[in-house]
Design an enzyme around this catalytic site. Sequence first.
Site, mmCIF file in Angstrom:
data_model
loop_
_atom_site.group_PDB
_atom_site.id
_atom_site.type_symbol
_atom_site.label_atom_id
_atom_site.label_comp_id
_atom_site.label_asym_id
_atom_site.label_seq_id
_atom_site.Cartn_x
_atom_site.Cartn_y
_atom_site.Cartn_z
ATOM 1 N N GLU A 8 0.876 -1.181 0.000
ATOM 2 C CA GLU A 8 0.000 0.000 0.000
ATOM 3 C C GLU A 8 0.904 1.218 0.000
ATOM 4 O O GLU A 8 1.163 1.841 1.046
ATOM 5 C CB GLU A 8 -0.973 0.030 1.178
ATOM 6 C CG GLU A 8 -2.039 1.125 0.941
ATOM 7 C CD GLU A 8 -2.938 1.422 2.112
ATOM 8 O OE1 GLU A 8 -3.454 0.480 2.739
ATOM 9 O OE2 GLU A 8 -3.132 2.628 2.396
ATOM 10 N N HIS A 10 1.900 4.744 -2.140
ATOM 11 C CA HIS A 10 1.228 5.629 -3.089
ATOM 12 C C HIS A 10 2.158 6.612 -3.778
ATOM 13 O O HIS A 10 3.224 6.940 -3.272
ATOM 14 C CB HIS A 10 0.122 6.404 -2.370
ATOM 15 C CG HIS A 10 -0.812 5.528 -1.588
ATOM 16 N ND1 HIS A 10 -1.638 4.604 -2.183
ATOM 17 C CD2 HIS A 10 -1.030 5.419 -0.250
ATOM 18 C CE1 HIS A 10 -2.342 3.981 -1.245
ATOM 19 N NE2 HIS A 10 -1.987 4.447 -0.071
ATOM 20 N N PHE A 23 -4.606 16.316 3.961
ATOM 21 C CA PHE A 23 -4.342 15.281 4.969
ATOM 22 C C PHE A 23 -3.215 15.620 5.940
ATOM 23 O O PHE A 23 -2.997 14.900 6.913
ATOM 24 C CB PHE A 23 -4.074 13.939 4.292
ATOM 25 C CG PHE A 23 -5.322 13.351 3.676
ATOM 26 C CD1 PHE A 23 -6.354 12.917 4.493
ATOM 27 C CD2 PHE A 23 -5.476 13.278 2.307
ATOM 28 C CE1 PHE A 23 -7.524 12.395 3.948
ATOM 29 C CE2 PHE A 23 -6.647 12.756 1.748
ATOM 30 C CZ PHE A 23 -7.665 12.321 2.570
ATOM 31 N N HIS A 164 -9.149 0.463 -1.030
ATOM 32 C CA HIS A 164 -8.460 1.475 -0.221
ATOM 33 C C HIS A 164 -9.466 2.515 0.248
ATOM 34 O O HIS A 164 -10.443 2.805 -0.447
ATOM 35 C CB HIS A 164 -7.356 2.121 -1.077
ATOM 36 C CG HIS A 164 -6.539 3.135 -0.349
ATOM 37 N ND1 HIS A 164 -6.910 4.467 -0.264
ATOM 38 C CD2 HIS A 164 -5.371 3.015 0.335
ATOM 39 C CE1 HIS A 164 -5.992 5.116 0.445
ATOM 40 N NE2 HIS A 164 -5.055 4.251 0.823
ATOM 41 N N ASP A 287 2.137 2.314 3.822
ATOM 42 C CA ASP A 287 1.262 3.460 3.523
ATOM 43 C C ASP A 287 2.089 4.722 3.272
ATOM 44 O O ASP A 287 1.651 5.832 3.521
ATOM 45 C CB ASP A 287 0.211 3.713 4.620
ATOM 46 C CG ASP A 287 -1.078 4.340 4.053
ATOM 47 O OD1 ASP A 287 -1.103 4.721 2.859
ATOM 48 O OD2 ASP A 287 -2.052 4.465 4.817
HETATM 49 MG MG MG Z 1 -3.127 4.487 1.849
#
Ligand code: MG
Length: 324
Positions: A8, A10, A23, A164, A287
Site C-alpha cells: 500500500e 502511493h 491530509f 483502499h 502506507d
Molecule cells: Mg493508503
Amino acid sequence: MQGKIALEEHFAIPETLMDSAGFVPGDYWTELQSRLLDIQDKRLKLMDAHGIETMILSLNAPAVQAIAETGRAIDIARRANDALAEECAKRPDRFRAFAALPLQDPEAAARELERCVKELGFVGALVNGFSQRADTDALLYYDLPQYRGFWATVAALNVPFYLHPRNPLPQDSRIYEGHPWLMGPTWAFAQETAVHALRLMGSGLFDEHPNLRIILGHMGEGLPYMMWRIDHRNAWVKVPPKYPAKRRIADYFNENFYITTSGNFRTQTLIDAMLEIGADRILFSTDWPFENIDHAADWFDTTTISEADRAKIGRTNAKLLFGI
Ligand code: MG
C-alpha cells in the site's frame, strides 16, 4: 528483515496531487507533495535502508473515484496508469503496479484493468472506495448489480483488488459533524471501508466468484476485531441472516480477503488479526508517503511474532498472492 514486499504505497501525478493536500497541516505539505511525486530517488533510498525489496505502487486517494465526470475519470485513470508503467519499467526489479480504475463506468473499468494487466504487466487494482458520478446522487458501491460484469473480469484475470479508503461525502458525514478530527485515517476511513467490504461479503458476490481476492489495508479496517460479533449477534434467535450471500460473513472474510499492516504498526492489533484471519493472509505494507517507512519497518522487523510468520507477512505471502 531484508527482502520485504510492501503493497500500500502511493504516488501522485500532477492532476491528482491536490487530492492529498488536506491530509497534513500547512508546513508538512511541502514534504508530502515531494514524497508523492518522487519514485526513483528518496523512495528507493528509504526502501534500501529499511529492507524493502519491492513496492507495489498505487495512485493517491480519492483521485479517480472522486472525478464525477466519467470521461475525465477514464482519462485520468489511463494517464496515471501509463505514467506508473513508465516508472516501473525503469526499475522492474523494485517496483510493481496496481491499476487505478474509473469505476464510474464498470465496462470502462474492466477494459482498463484488462489493458493494465495484459499489456502493462500490472499485478492488480487499487480502488479508493465508492465512485461518484455527475448524473446521479447515488454512491457507487461495488456490490451493486451493475458491477457483476466488472467482477467477472477481475475473476477471469485472476488478480487481487485492493479496496483502499476514502472519506464519506460531506452530506453523508453528519455523524462526524462538529468533530472534524474523526475524518480520514483517525476513524472515518476505516468505517467507510469496513462497511463497503461487508456490503461485498453480504451481497453474494463471493458465492458467484469464489476465487476473488480483496485486500484491505490498516490491519483490516477494524474488521478482525468485530468478526465474531458480526456473525453472532442475537445468536439465541434462530433466524437466517438477512443478506443474499449463502455463508457466514467470517467465511468470506477468511477465504476471499487479505489484510495489510499499512498505517497500523501495533503488535497487539497484529496478534488479533493473526488469531482471526491467520498469518497466511496478512501482508506487510507501510502506507508511504502518508506514514514513514522507518516507522513501519522498524516496528515490523522487531515485533514479537515467530520468524516463520515474519517471513510470510513480510515477503512470501505477497510472492504467492501476486505471483512475483
Ligand atoms: Mg493508503
